[in-house]
Design an enzyme around this catalytic site. Structure first.
Site, mmCIF file in Angstrom:
data_model
loop_
_atom_site.group_PDB
_atom_site.id
_atom_site.type_symbol
_atom_site.label_atom_id
_atom_site.label_comp_id
_atom_site.label_asym_id
_atom_site.label_seq_id
_atom_site.Cartn_x
_atom_site.Cartn_y
_atom_site.Cartn_z
ATOM 1 N N VAL A 46 -50.985 -4.206 -0.275
ATOM 2 C CA VAL A 46 -51.199 -3.161 0.723
ATOM 3 C C VAL A 46 -52.698 -2.934 0.928
ATOM 4 O O VAL A 46 -53.158 -2.725 2.057
ATOM 5 C CB VAL A 46 -50.510 -1.835 0.303
ATOM 6 C CG1 VAL A 46 -50.847 -0.705 1.274
ATOM 7 C CG2 VAL A 46 -48.999 -2.025 0.207
ATOM 8 N N CYS A 47 -53.471 -3.015 -0.148
ATOM 9 C CA CYS A 47 -54.911 -2.724 -0.098
ATOM 10 C C CYS A 47 -55.654 -3.520 0.974
ATOM 11 O O CYS A 47 -56.401 -2.929 1.761
ATOM 12 C CB CYS A 47 -55.548 -2.935 -1.465
ATOM 13 S SG CYS A 47 -54.821 -1.916 -2.768
ATOM 14 N N PRO A 48 -55.466 -4.848 1.073
ATOM 15 C CA PRO A 48 -56.230 -5.561 2.100
ATOM 16 C C PRO A 48 -55.842 -5.162 3.520
ATOM 17 O O PRO A 48 -56.685 -5.191 4.417
ATOM 18 C CB PRO A 48 -55.927 -7.038 1.827
ATOM 19 C CG PRO A 48 -54.720 -7.061 0.985
ATOM 20 C CD PRO A 48 -54.694 -5.759 0.231
#
Length: 187
Positions: A46-48
């Site tokens: 999810v972070c990128p």
């Protein structure tokens, strides 16, 4: 987590920004509006998507005079490696702060106990270094840069227009409210 309307705590960290390692401190954040976005870890899922969304909207934040900082408990070296190997992360022009000592993450109260990872936290900070907005979501819930941009615009508007507040779904240029006895029970 009663951090709204409190000053940011002192910190010093190294960040990766546009091919260089730079020092970022609490003083760096003062003098302009800032957004600090914590995320669990580099090379994840999810972070990128969130960081790319911020990168895609970074110019809009810059037009407002707002600086963006992302933070994870990874090192600045890890941020550079991720930036160099991921097309999504390669778009980033804002500072990616490494926090392997957990100082910054602890100061913003988003360190997960026993895990050494940051929660997904977002902080809007005014030019005096005072936190004006906080949002923390579970790891699987990605954030939206356009919604963050809307909230930043509202925070800036309210700061520049004492006595006015921005209602739900407020967008730049729309009508605000002036809280008063006359409005009680009429909204």
């Amino acid at each position: 987590m009663a951090l709204v309307n409190t000053p940011i705590k002192p910190f010093k960290a190294t960040a990766f920004k546009e091919g260089k390692f730079i020092e970022v401190t609490d003083e760096t954040l003062k003098g302009k509006w800032s957004v600090v976005v914590f995320y669990p870890a580099d090379f994840t899922f999810v972070c990128p998507t969130e960081l790319e969304d911020l990168a895609d909207n970074y110019a809009e934040f810059q037009k407002l005079g707002v600086e963006v900082y992302s933070v994870s408990t990874d090192t600045h070296f890890s941020h550079k490696a991720w930036h160099d190997t991921s097309a999504a992360i390669g778009k980033i022009k804002y500072a990616m702060i490494g926090d392997p000592t957990w100082e910054v993450t602890r100061n913003f109260d988003v360190l997960r106990d026993g895990q050494g990872l940051a929660d997904r936290g977002t902080f809007i900070i005014d030019p005096q270094g005072v936190i004006q907005g906080v949002e923390v979501t579970a790891e699987g819930i990605g954030r939206d840069a356009k919604e963050l941009l809307r909230k930043v615009k509202a925070a800036i508007y309210v700061a520049n227009h004492p006595g006015e507040v921005c209602p739900a779904k407020w967008k730049e240029g729309e009508k605000t409210l002036a809280p008063s006895l006359d409005l009680v029970g009429k909204i």
